[in-house]
Enzyme design. Structure first.
Site, PDB file in Angstrom:
ATOM      1  N   LYS A   1       0.834  -1.271   0.002  1.00 52.23           N
ATOM      2  CA  LYS A   1      -0.083  -0.044  -0.049  1.00 52.23           C
ATOM      3  C   LYS A   1       0.910   1.371  -0.081  1.00 52.23           C
ATOM      4  O   LYS A   1       2.031   1.226   0.291  1.00 52.23           O
ATOM      5  CB  LYS A   1      -0.852  -0.121   1.217  1.00 52.23           C
ATOM      6  CG  LYS A   1      -0.169  -0.041   2.690  1.00 52.23           C
ATOM      7  CD  LYS A   1      -1.286  -0.588   3.603  1.00 52.23           C
ATOM      8  CE  LYS A   1      -0.556  -0.353   5.019  1.00 52.23           C
ATOM      9  NZ  LYS A   1      -1.690  -0.510   6.059  1.00 52.23           N
TER      10      LYS A   1
ATOM     11  N   ARG B   1     -10.505  -0.677  14.854  1.00 50.53           N
ATOM     12  CA  ARG B   1     -10.406   0.331  13.511  1.00 50.53           C
ATOM     13  C   ARG B   1     -11.508   0.078  12.556  1.00 50.53           C
ATOM     14  O   ARG B   1     -12.336   0.829  12.216  1.00 50.53           O
ATOM     15  CB  ARG B   1      -8.846   0.404  12.998  1.00 50.53           C
ATOM     16  CG  ARG B   1      -8.495   1.268  12.079  1.00 50.53           C
ATOM     17  CD  ARG B   1      -7.146   1.395  11.550  1.00 50.53           C
ATOM     18  NE  ARG B   1      -6.843   0.127  11.203  1.00 50.53           N
ATOM     19  CZ  ARG B   1      -5.583   0.002  10.392  1.00 50.53           C
ATOM     20  NH1 ARG B   1      -4.790   0.933  10.786  1.00 50.53           N
ATOM     21  NH2 ARG B   1      -5.215  -1.385  10.083  1.00 50.53           N
TER      22      ARG B   1
ATOM     23  N   TYR C   1      18.038  28.350  10.088  1.00 49.36           N
ATOM     24  CA  TYR C   1      17.155  28.847  10.916  1.00 49.36           C
ATOM     25  C   TYR C   1      17.146  28.851  12.099  1.00 49.36           C
ATOM     26  O   TYR C   1      17.502  27.687  12.646  1.00 49.36           O
ATOM     27  CB  TYR C   1      15.805  28.196  10.348  1.00 49.36           C
ATOM     28  CG  TYR C   1      15.453  28.556   8.784  1.00 49.36           C
ATOM     29  CD1 TYR C   1      14.958  29.993   8.275  1.00 49.36           C
ATOM     30  CD2 TYR C   1      15.473  27.772   7.657  1.00 49.36           C
ATOM     31  CE1 TYR C   1      14.453  30.088   7.165  1.00 49.36           C
ATOM     32  CE2 TYR C   1      15.103  28.121   6.336  1.00 49.36           C
ATOM     33  CZ  TYR C   1      14.847  29.589   6.236  1.00 49.36           C
ATOM     34  OH  TYR C   1      14.483  29.429   4.863  1.00 49.36           O
TER      35      TYR C   1
ATOM     36  N   MET D   1      14.203  23.236   4.183  1.00 48.23           N
ATOM     37  CA  MET D   1      13.259  22.510   3.355  1.00 48.23           C
ATOM     38  C   MET D   1      13.883  21.685   2.357  1.00 48.23           C
ATOM     39  O   MET D   1      13.658  20.483   1.931  1.00 48.23           O
ATOM     40  CB  MET D   1      12.195  23.280   2.636  1.00 48.23           C
ATOM     41  CG  MET D   1      11.052  22.720   1.796  1.00 48.23           C
ATOM     42  SD  MET D   1      10.034  23.871   0.953  1.00 48.23           S
ATOM     43  CE  MET D   1       9.100  24.252   2.271  1.00 48.23           C
TER      44      MET D   1
END
Ligand SMILES: Cc1ncc(COP(=O)(O)O)c(C=O)c1O
Length: 381
Positions: free
Chosen positions: A31, A127, A258, A306
């Site tokens: 999957k 679930r 950053y 990023m």
């Protein structure tokens, strides 16, 4: 940036898993685009290795695999509007309640087909599926419906990584009791399955008779749950690699990235690599992880951004712009494992490999790669 998947290692992993669970069949769980690694070449390589069945979560995924001609299961559930397409492609469908069985049957009659179904039993996952206590009646009523071939029955484990878990033992008891009660009513299933990768490593009872199949995902790729034990000797199939974009000599006192979370204690050679969190590098590597350049570890300096990550090049004075950088993978004691990243991030290996970014090129190596059809890019590493 590339994730390089070694299809020979994938095949070897499959063969080891199949031997470990014999005589159970292995349903290869592919999957989410084979956990992000690229479903088509992986499915083809597994088919060559002897995989006889695949499983996915969604109809779209199932239809894509159906063209290989092997049975493809949907493990989760189905929306009403998905039933016609899934049936038309001969997908093995889950039955999670009587209403769904009725709707599948009605559509199968309409299409003039027989729907192959597996009953999904909830023994503790909480679930999806039929509660074990209610399952006999639901299954018996479903079996009376036309155009249904009730091939299988299954359930799923939430904590199979814990060996000796009372919870898991309770699930096994509940499922086996249900099978006995169904047998007493004359209801037999050709396929009966419980085990995922965790269970194959930690719960031998989950793949012994009367159970006769396992559903394996993460182990195919050579990854293991970090909390459980590893019984099988499997190897990671993937290498995540990029290139060195810049190398600079920077002065003492300069801050990096950053948030200015790292200050150079001395003048240093600092490299910038083309890989960031958009490519799947966890933010948790910031000031903690390392990458390999020329086989040597280069610690991450400052915060992963990023598109770029900054590393200490002290150990590789000869490295230059354009050099290969291994972010995940490598050989020997400095190899960076999926499990190591999972630990740093406080997550599990599934999250790490499914987070490899969409812009990262998927490449395939190994003799099996040659068997992949057009559209699959192979590289020689
Ligand atoms: C129902 C079911 N079975 C089997 C698997 C395969 O699990 P694993 O990747 O841990 O082997 C999954 C994946 O989450 C699943 O949802």
């Amino acid at each position: 940036m590339q994730v390089v998947v070694d299809l020979d290692t994938l095949r070897a992993n499959f063969i080891k898993i199949a031997a470990a669970v014999k005589p159970c069949a292995v349903v290869a769980v592919l999957k989410a685009n084979a956990y992000g690694l690229g479903v088509r070449p992986i499915a083809r390589a597994l088919a060559v290795a002897g995989a006889a069945r695949f499983a996915v979560a969604e109809v779209k995924e199932a239809v894509e695999l159906a063209e290989l001609g092997l049975p493809v299961h949907i493990l989760g559930s189905l929306l009403d509007e998905e039933i016609p397409e899934a049936l038309a492609h001969g997908i093995v469908l889950p039955v999670t309640d009587l209403g769904l069985a009725q709707r599948i049957s009605a559509e199968a009659v309409r299409q003039g087909r027989t729907a192959c179904v597996h009953f999904k039993i909830d023994t503790g996952m909480g679930r999806l599926g039929i509660l074990a206590a209610e399952a006999e009646d639901v299954i018996e009523a479903s079996m009376r419906l036309p155009n249904l071939d009730a091939e299988g029955i299954y359930t799923h484990f939430p904590v199979a990584y814990r060996s000796g878990s009372v919870f898991t033992e309770g699930q096994i008891r509940s499922f086996l009791d249900l099978l006995s009660r169904l047998e007493a009513r004359g209801i037999h299933f050709r396929l009966r399955h419980m085990a995922n990768s965790d269970a194959v490593n930690n719960v031998p009872r989950a793949f012994q008779s009367p159970l006769n199949a396992v559903r394996t995902g993460i182990n195919l790729y050579g990854c293991f749950d970090i909390e459980g034990q590893r019984v099988m000797d499997l190897r990671s199939v993937l290498t995540l690699r990029t290139r060195l974009t810049a190398v600079r000599q920077l002065p003492a006192g300069m801050t990096i990235g950053y948030g200015c979370t790292y200050t150079l204690p001395r003048a240093m050679r600092v490299g910038t690599i083309s890989a960031g969190y958009a490519d799947g590098l966890p933010l948790a590597l910031s000031n903690r992880g390392y990458v390999l350049i020329r086989g040597r570890p280069c610690p991450v300096l400052g915060r992963v951004s990023m598109d770029y990550t900054t590393v200490d090049m002290t150990q590789v004075p000869e490295a230059c712009v354009g050099d290969d950088v291994v972010c995940l993978g490598g050989d020997g004691p400095t190899a960076v494992s999926v499990e190591h990243w999972a630990q740093l991030k406080g997550t599990h290996p599934y999250d790490i490999i499914c987070s490899i970014g969409g812009r990262v090129e998927r490449c395939y190596v190994g003799t099996a790669a040659g068997e992949a059809e057009g559209g699959v890019r192979t590289v020689g590493v």
